[in-house]
Write an enzyme that holds these catalytic residues in place. Sequence first.
Site, short mmCIF file in Angstrom:
data_model
loop_
_atom_site.label_atom_id
_atom_site.label_comp_id
_atom_site.label_asym_id
_atom_site.label_seq_id
_atom_site.Cartn_x
_atom_site.Cartn_y
_atom_site.Cartn_z
N THR A 51 0.87 -1.19 0.00
CA THR A 51 0.00 0.00 0.00
C THR A 51 0.90 1.23 0.00
O THR A 51 2.12 1.11 0.07
CB THR A 51 -0.92 0.03 1.24
OG1 THR A 51 -0.13 0.41 2.39
CG2 THR A 51 -1.56 -1.32 1.49
N CYS A 52 0.29 2.41 -0.03
CA CYS A 52 1.11 3.63 -0.03
C CYS A 52 1.82 3.82 1.31
O CYS A 52 2.83 4.51 1.39
CB CYS A 52 0.25 4.85 -0.34
SG CYS A 52 -1.16 5.07 0.78
N PRO A 118 -10.83 2.17 8.04
CA PRO A 118 -11.25 0.85 7.56
C PRO A 118 -10.56 0.39 6.28
O PRO A 118 -10.68 -0.77 5.90
CB PRO A 118 -12.75 1.06 7.30
CG PRO A 118 -12.85 2.50 6.91
CD PRO A 118 -11.79 3.23 7.69
N GLY A 192 -16.53 28.17 -3.12
CA GLY A 192 -15.08 28.05 -3.27
C GLY A 192 -14.72 26.64 -3.71
O GLY A 192 -15.57 25.76 -3.82
N GLY A 194 -11.82 24.77 -2.41
CA GLY A 194 -10.76 24.17 -1.60
C GLY A 194 -10.90 22.65 -1.53
O GLY A 194 -12.01 22.11 -1.52
N GLU A 195 -9.76 21.97 -1.49
CA GLU A 195 -9.77 20.50 -1.49
C GLU A 195 -10.51 19.93 -0.28
O GLU A 195 -11.29 18.98 -0.39
CB GLU A 195 -8.33 19.98 -1.51
CG GLU A 195 -8.22 18.48 -1.61
CD GLU A 195 -6.79 17.99 -1.64
OE1 GLU A 195 -6.57 16.79 -1.43
OE2 GLU A 195 -5.88 18.81 -1.87
N ALA A 197 -12.87 21.35 1.47
CA ALA A 197 -14.30 21.63 1.33
C ALA A 197 -14.95 20.63 0.37
O ALA A 197 -16.05 20.13 0.62
CB ALA A 197 -14.51 23.05 0.83
#
Length: 434
Positions: A51-52, A118, A192, A194-195, A197
């Site tokens: 995985t990362c 999870p 907006g 924003g990531e 949000a």
Amino acid sequence: MNAHNILLLGLNYRTAPIEIREKLSAAQHTDEILSQLIRLSGMKEVFFLSTCNRVEILFVTKNVPEVAVKIVKNLLSDYGKIPLTQLQKFLYVYSHINAVKHLFRVASSLDSMVLGEPQILGQIKDAYRLALKHRTAGPILNRLLHKAFSVAKRIRTETKLAHHAVSVSYAAVEMAKKIFGHLEGKRIMLIGAGEMAELAAQHLLNNGAKSLIVANRTLERAIELAERFHGQAISMEEIKDALKEVDIIISSTGAPHFIIHYEDIKQIMRERRHRPIFFIDIAVPRDIDPKINKLDNAYVYDIDDLQSVVEENRLKRQKEAIKAERIVEEETIKFQRWLETLEVVPTIIALKYKLETIRLKELNKTFNRLKHLSEEDKKAISIMTEAMIKKILHDPITFLKQKENRDKIDFYLDITRQLFNLDNIEEKHEYHKT
């Protein structure tokens, strides 16, 4: 030497920087690595997780642990093109029952970057499916992986480890549920781009919110986001009218001043007939006038409020983690007992086979002498002798299975084999129900 050497070798976000993890990440080459691993000398079973945040190899080998670990390290070094002297600094190795415990902790997300998340369990299940596909998982890893899944399920059932939001976007969902009771049918406005949000909006929609309106200073960007969420795009000038209809507003602009003011909402609340309205202000500096909180049924949470919820929930998860760790300990002990019985299984099988052979031989002699017996009589005698053998075997088999002192188990097995002369049995026969 243990006949079932279980080992786990790996690295994760704590022990290795992203640059090293990237070199060993094998999302596109997992099949190839599994094939290479199972062909290594002495390798009996293999499970590979990439995985990362972690790369781990769980395996069963007939080699002594030190030799097996060295072989696997060399393969990783070659694959990642990382000198072994450098790679070794980032690796950890767990053996036997410590490897079992580590897997249980990983599957239960007790070893994750975000405690209780999870996602890792699904990744382990995917990796296990691949091991099954390539037939690299055998009786021990099959049992171990299934037990890891049941441990994770037990922790989800018996603790609240995953019940408390520990990200800002999830905290926003949690707060919205407290305000509205449920999110089914609620309408959202995203102001907006924003990531954080966007993520909050996605989580709200996933939890039952009905629709999304997107407002942005660049209309083109608003349209792009609206299409992604199957929503509607509006201009910044249309926000005030839209506030009459929506329930949840997530704002994340770069404006240097408030874009939604107290007086505006005071007027709108009358038109809304005081239906609850929830503002999630993720902008810095803030977009929403905090005085709006003074209005009945109007709620404003800024980034600091949400962070405090996250911190409170993080502490709650840590408390639940104590219960989860206890469950892991319990299940690890149970699995250790099962492993210990594996050493006695061949002796139990041989013991059952010898007594069954004697029983059948003596029955045949008896039936050949007593020709007058009916088939019904023969069946009754056969059932009786079978029951006698089971009762005779019960105590010695129970004794062998319950021996937990690994220093003496070889002694008990040796005595049993000598007493019953088991090593001179010419034929092999297996009884699966031990």
